[in-house]
Design a protein around this motif. Structure first.
Motif, PDB file in Angstrom:
ATOM      1  N   ARG A 150       0.844  -1.209   0.000  1.00 51.23           N
ATOM      2  CA  ARG A 150       0.000   0.000   0.000  1.00 51.23           C
ATOM      3  C   ARG A 150       0.871   1.249   0.000  1.00 51.23           C
ATOM      4  NH1 ARG A 150      -2.502  -2.769  -1.960  1.00 51.23           N
ATOM      5  NH2 ARG A 150      -4.245  -4.066  -1.322  1.00 51.23           N
ATOM      6  N   ASP A 175      -4.733  -8.971  11.805  1.00 58.82           N
ATOM      7  CA  ASP A 175      -4.359  -9.869  10.714  1.00 58.82           C
ATOM      8  C   ASP A 175      -3.016  -9.480  10.096  1.00 58.82           C
ATOM      9  OD1 ASP A 175      -5.781 -12.007   8.835  1.00 58.82           O
ATOM     10  OD2 ASP A 175      -4.628 -10.639   7.547  1.00 58.82           O
ATOM     11  N   ARG A 189      -2.309 -19.522   0.581  1.00 53.34           N
ATOM     12  CA  ARG A 189      -2.839 -19.971  -0.710  1.00 53.34           C
ATOM     13  C   ARG A 189      -2.728 -21.492  -0.754  1.00 53.34           C
ATOM     14  NH1 ARG A 189      -4.573 -15.661  -0.757  1.00 53.34           N
ATOM     15  NH2 ARG A 189      -4.397 -13.991  -2.292  1.00 53.34           N
ATOM     16  N   GLN A 243     -10.712 -17.014   4.783  1.00 56.23           N
ATOM     17  CA  GLN A 243     -10.503 -15.605   4.411  1.00 56.23           C
ATOM     18  C   GLN A 243     -10.377 -15.504   2.892  1.00 56.23           C
ATOM     19  OE1 GLN A 243      -6.865 -12.419   4.856  1.00 56.23           O
ATOM     20  NE2 GLN A 243      -7.508 -13.362   6.777  1.00 56.23           N
ATOM     21  N   SER A 248      -9.355  -7.346   2.018  1.00 52.07           N
ATOM     22  CA  SER A 248      -9.512  -6.153   1.178  1.00 52.07           C
ATOM     23  C   SER A 248     -10.991  -5.751   1.126  1.00 52.07           C
ATOM     24  CB  SER A 248      -8.980  -6.376  -0.242  1.00 52.07           C
ATOM     25  OG  SER A 248      -7.618  -6.728  -0.220  1.00 52.07           O
ATOM     26  N   LEU A 281     -12.541  -3.154   1.561  1.00 51.01           N
ATOM     27  CA  LEU A 281     -12.860  -1.854   0.933  1.00 51.01           C
ATOM     28  C   LEU A 281     -12.346  -1.823  -0.508  1.00 51.01           C
ATOM     29  CD1 LEU A 281     -11.870   0.382   3.989  1.00 51.01           C
ATOM     30  CD2 LEU A 281     -14.194  -0.128   3.200  1.00 51.01           C
ATOM     31  N   GLY A 315      -7.985  -2.404   6.309  1.00 54.02           N
ATOM     32  CA  GLY A 315      -6.638  -1.937   6.654  1.00 54.02           C
ATOM     33  C   GLY A 315      -6.591  -0.424   6.582  1.00 54.02           C
ATOM     34  N   THR A 316      -5.824   0.191   7.458  1.00 51.51           N
ATOM     35  CA  THR A 316      -5.628   1.630   7.376  1.00 51.51           C
ATOM     36  C   THR A 316      -4.348   2.021   8.093  1.00 51.51           C
ATOM     37  OG1 THR A 316      -6.595   3.812   7.775  1.00 51.51           O
ATOM     38  CG2 THR A 316      -7.022   2.135   9.459  1.00 51.51           C
ATOM     39  N   THR A 317      -3.872   3.208   7.756  1.00 52.15           N
ATOM     40  CA  THR A 317      -2.688   3.742   8.430  1.00 52.15           C
ATOM     41  C   THR A 317      -3.057   5.044   9.148  1.00 52.15           C
ATOM     42  OG1 THR A 317      -2.106   4.833   6.348  1.00 52.15           O
ATOM     43  CG2 THR A 317      -1.066   2.711   6.804  1.00 52.15           C
ATOM     44  N   ARG A 318      -4.368   5.343   9.217  1.00 53.79           N
ATOM     45  CA  ARG A 318      -4.813   6.609   9.816  1.00 53.79           C
ATOM     46  C   ARG A 318      -5.853   6.371  10.904  1.00 53.79           C
ATOM     47  NH1 ARG A 318      -4.758  10.739   4.926  1.00 53.79           N
ATOM     48  NH2 ARG A 318      -3.774   9.360   3.425  1.00 53.79           N
ATOM     49  N   HIS A 351      -9.523   7.105   9.932  1.00 49.67           N
ATOM     50  CA  HIS A 351     -10.148   6.061   9.118  1.00 49.67           C
ATOM     51  C   HIS A 351     -10.486   4.836   9.974  1.00 49.67           C
ATOM     52  CE1 HIS A 351      -8.388   7.630   5.045  1.00 49.67           C
ATOM     53  NE2 HIS A 351      -9.381   8.364   5.512  1.00 49.67           N
ATOM     54  N   ASN A 383     -14.127   3.294  10.309  1.00 53.68           N
ATOM     55  CA  ASN A 383     -14.395   1.903   9.913  1.00 53.68           C
ATOM     56  C   ASN A 383     -15.016   1.109  11.065  1.00 53.68           C
ATOM     57  OD1 ASN A 383     -13.226   2.662   7.531  1.00 53.68           O
ATOM     58  ND2 ASN A 383     -11.288   1.607   7.894  1.00 53.68           N
TER      59      ASN A 383
HETATM   60  N1  NAP Z   1      -5.496 -13.421   2.576  1.00 49.20           N
HETATM   61  C1  NAP Z   1      -5.104 -12.677   1.581  1.00 49.20           C
HETATM   62  O1  NAP Z   1      -4.708 -13.162   0.533  1.00 49.20           O
HETATM   63  C2  NAP Z   1      -5.150 -11.171   1.713  1.00 49.20           C
HETATM   64  C3  NAP Z   1      -4.953 -10.359   0.586  1.00 49.20           C
HETATM   65  C4  NAP Z   1      -5.016  -8.974   0.753  1.00 49.20           C
HETATM   66  C5  NAP Z   1      -5.270  -8.431   1.998  1.00 49.20           C
HETATM   67  N2  NAP Z   1      -5.435  -9.252   3.080  1.00 49.20           N
HETATM   68  C6  NAP Z   1      -5.722  -8.726   4.426  1.00 49.20           C
HETATM   69  O2  NAP Z   1      -6.797  -7.784   4.331  1.00 49.20           O
HETATM   70  C7  NAP Z   1      -6.430  -6.555   4.962  1.00 49.20           C
HETATM   71  C8  NAP Z   1      -7.102  -5.373   4.299  1.00 49.20           C
HETATM   72  O3  NAP Z   1      -6.865  -5.394   2.919  1.00 49.20           O
HETATM   73  P1  NAP Z   1      -6.271  -4.174   2.054  1.00 49.20           P
HETATM   74  O4  NAP Z   1      -5.373  -3.347   2.863  1.00 49.20           O
HETATM   75  O5  NAP Z   1      -5.802  -4.800   0.801  1.00 49.20           O
HETATM   76  O6  NAP Z   1      -7.529  -3.370   1.600  1.00 49.20           O
HETATM   77  P2  NAP Z   1      -8.763  -2.580   2.238  1.00 49.20           P
HETATM   78  O7  NAP Z   1      -8.871  -2.807   3.677  1.00 49.20           O
HETATM   79  O8  NAP Z   1      -9.885  -2.931   1.349  1.00 49.20           O
HETATM   80  O9  NAP Z   1      -8.356  -1.074   1.931  1.00 49.20           O
HETATM   81  C9  NAP Z   1      -7.244  -0.468   2.495  1.00 49.20           C
HETATM   82  C10 NAP Z   1      -7.067   0.899   1.855  1.00 49.20           C
HETATM   83  O10 NAP Z   1      -8.235   1.675   2.102  1.00 49.20           O
HETATM   84  C11 NAP Z   1      -7.890   2.930   2.683  1.00 49.20           C
HETATM   85  N3  NAP Z   1      -8.902   3.202   3.706  1.00 49.20           N
HETATM   86  C12 NAP Z   1      -9.204   2.457   4.797  1.00 49.20           C
HETATM   87  N4  NAP Z   1     -10.227   2.986   5.485  1.00 49.20           N
HETATM   88  C13 NAP Z   1     -10.579   4.111   4.826  1.00 49.20           C
HETATM   89  C14 NAP Z   1     -11.577   5.085   5.049  1.00 49.20           C
HETATM   90  N5  NAP Z   1     -12.415   5.011   6.074  1.00 49.20           N
HETATM   91  N6  NAP Z   1     -11.663   6.132   4.169  1.00 49.20           N
HETATM   92  C15 NAP Z   1     -10.832   6.226   3.108  1.00 49.20           C
HETATM   93  N7  NAP Z   1      -9.862   5.313   2.845  1.00 49.20           N
HETATM   94  C16 NAP Z   1      -9.744   4.265   3.705  1.00 49.20           C
HETATM   95  C17 NAP Z   1      -6.516   2.734   3.285  1.00 49.20           C
HETATM   96  O11 NAP Z   1      -5.772   3.937   3.211  1.00 49.20           O
HETATM   97  P3  NAP Z   1      -5.364   4.748   4.558  1.00 49.20           P
HETATM   98  O12 NAP Z   1      -4.180   4.024   5.096  1.00 49.20           O
HETATM   99  O13 NAP Z   1      -5.064   6.096   4.043  1.00 49.20           O
HETATM  100  O14 NAP Z   1      -6.551   4.705   5.456  1.00 49.20           O
HETATM  101  C18 NAP Z   1      -5.889   1.655   2.394  1.00 49.20           C
HETATM  102  O15 NAP Z   1      -5.186   2.212   1.319  1.00 49.20           O
HETATM  103  C19 NAP Z   1      -4.909  -6.535   4.836  1.00 49.20           C
HETATM  104  O16 NAP Z   1      -4.323  -5.691   5.803  1.00 49.20           O
HETATM  105  C20 NAP Z   1      -4.550  -7.976   5.048  1.00 49.20           C
HETATM  106  O17 NAP Z   1      -4.465  -8.245   6.426  1.00 49.20           O
HETATM  107  C21 NAP Z   1      -5.388 -10.613   2.940  1.00 49.20           C
END
Ligand code: NAP
Length: 352
Positions: A49, A74, A149, A198, A227, A229, A303-306, A309, A313
């Motif tokens: 990210r 996670d 996987r 998952q 993911s 979002l 996921g987020t770094t803020r 957010h 969430n």
């Molecule tokens: N099992 C697998 O294969 C697999 C694959 C992918 C991911 N994952 C897991 O799923 C988790 C989440 O997935 P992800 O990080 O890919 O995607 P996500 O949670 O769908 O989206 C994260 C993104 O959304 C932004 N965001 C979050 N909350 C927000 C809000 N309220 N308003 C605006 N923007 C927001 C974040 O930016 P900011 O930092 O700026 O908030 C970040 O760039 C991962 O951390 C991981 O643990 C698992």
């Protein structure tokens, strides 16, 4: 106390009160695990990210998530690799009141560098990952150990037996699978109870509903949408014209995140925004509220770094909207053509 501090405190009190009522249980019987209605996906703090975020502020954010009532975190060996587990270990290693999930299953060379596109769920590798993850996470036991996987070279029964032994040895508490087919879930569960599966799941990717939900329901297995979002797109933080870092951001290589796909798919975000405006919700809260409404055994892990957010969430755990209204929204989104596949060739070959 400053105004913002007051708001933060109030939000955490609200979240705690509501999560006490609405804790969710993944899995059943001895495999059951009860956690907050939303977990925290830690990946983006160091992996996929964009630039790696400053360590101390991410440690603070993870601790703040605990203060807000989140009990489920996670991570995975491959995130970084390794530095994501290290971060989680530094922030939460000494906290025995929360649950940490991590994952094995990718292949590494002799220098412990990931081999792109290669998998390794051999018992030897699973055991090696378990020992190394425990050290990095600074914990005595891994709460959920997921196969990241499915490795076609290793029968699901062999993987399940290995995790079963790790549970017997007290190194792992629960068994999880990622992106597994109904058949793999069934074969694994026969050997050792699966607590949670998952897979990617959100309003733009709903295959899990017909491919695996019936099996999860049959065996009482929980579901964690990853993911949730759609990597920020269904939070409204990606708009036409958004570009991604060339390094450490996989969105720049995903077909659904080309400039053309973002522009064409943006109508979906506008529909979520309209729906949210009518209900006093942000785009992210509409997406997460919808996922939570689908089944009581679903726990999304945005996921987020803020901090702002994160709180936005987590507040989705309190969204109460009539089932018919969610149905109208999802039907409207279903009518939208979606441009771009979710993964490129190599990643697509590894999912069910
Ligand atoms: N099992 C697998 O294969 C697999 C694959 C992918 C991911 N994952 C897991 O799923 C988790 C989440 O997935 P992800 O990080 O890919 O995607 P996500 O949670 O769908 O989206 C994260 C993104 O959304 C932004 N965001 C979050 N909350 C927000 C809000 N309220 N308003 C605006 N923007 C927001 C974040 O930016 P900011 O930092 O700026 O908030 C970040 O760039 C991962 O951390 C991981 O643990 C698992």
């Amino acid at each position: 106390m400053s105004v913002s501090k007051y708001k933060v405190k109030k939000m955490s009190v609200i979240f705690k009160t509501l999560t006490n009522i609405t804790q969710r249980t993944l899995g059943s019987g001895e495999a059951a695990l009860t956690v907050s209605p939303l977990g925290f996906g830690c990946m983006g703090m160091t992996h996929h990210r964009g630039p790696i975020k400053e360590r101390a502020s991410m440690v603070r954010l993870l601790k703040e998530a605990v203060d807000c009532g989140c009990t489920f975190f996670d991570t995975a060996e491959i995130y970084g690799p390794f530095n994501n587990e290290e971060l989680v270990g530094e922030a939460l290693g000494d906290n025995s009141s929360i649950f940490v999930a991590t994952k094995f299953g990718h292949a590494f060379d002799v220098n412990e560098k990931p081999i792109y596109g290669a998998l390794d769920s051999s018992p030897k590798r699973i055991r090696k990952v378990c020992e190394a993850s425990l050290k990095r996470l600074k914990r005595d036991v891994i709460d959920v150990f997921y196969q990241h996987r499915v490795d076609p070279k290793v029968p699901p029964e062999v993987v399940a037996e290995t995790v079963k032994d790790l549970v017997k040895e007290g190194k792992v508490r629960h068994f999880g699978l990622c992106e597994a087919s109904a058949e793999v879930i069934r074969r694994s569960h026969k050997i050792f109870s699966v607590t949670v599966v998952q897979s990617e799941y959100h309003l733009m990717w709903r295959e899990a509903e017909y491919k695996i939900f019936p099996t999860l329901e049959e065996f009482g297995i929980g579901f964690v949408p990853y993911s949730p979002l759609n990597r920020g797109f269904l939070a409204g933080s990606i708009t036409p014209g958004t570009t991604f870092a060339a390094v450490n951001d996989n969105r720049s290589s995903l077909p659904r995140f080309t400039p053309d796909a973002i522009s064409k798919n943006f109508t979906i975000v506008e529909k979520l925004k309209d729906f949210g405006n009518r209900h006093g919700l942000s785009v992210a809260q509409v997406q997460l509220g919808w996922a939570l409404s689908k089944k009581p055994w679903i726990v999304p892990i945005p996921g987020t770094t803020r901090a702002e957010h994160m709180k936005e969430n987590f507040a989705s755990g309190c969204v109460l909207i009539d089932e018919r209204e969610w149905k109208t929204l999802e039907d409207e989104i279903m009518r939208q053509p979606i441009v771009g596949s979710r993964y490129g060739k190599v990643e697509a070959a590894q999912v069910c």
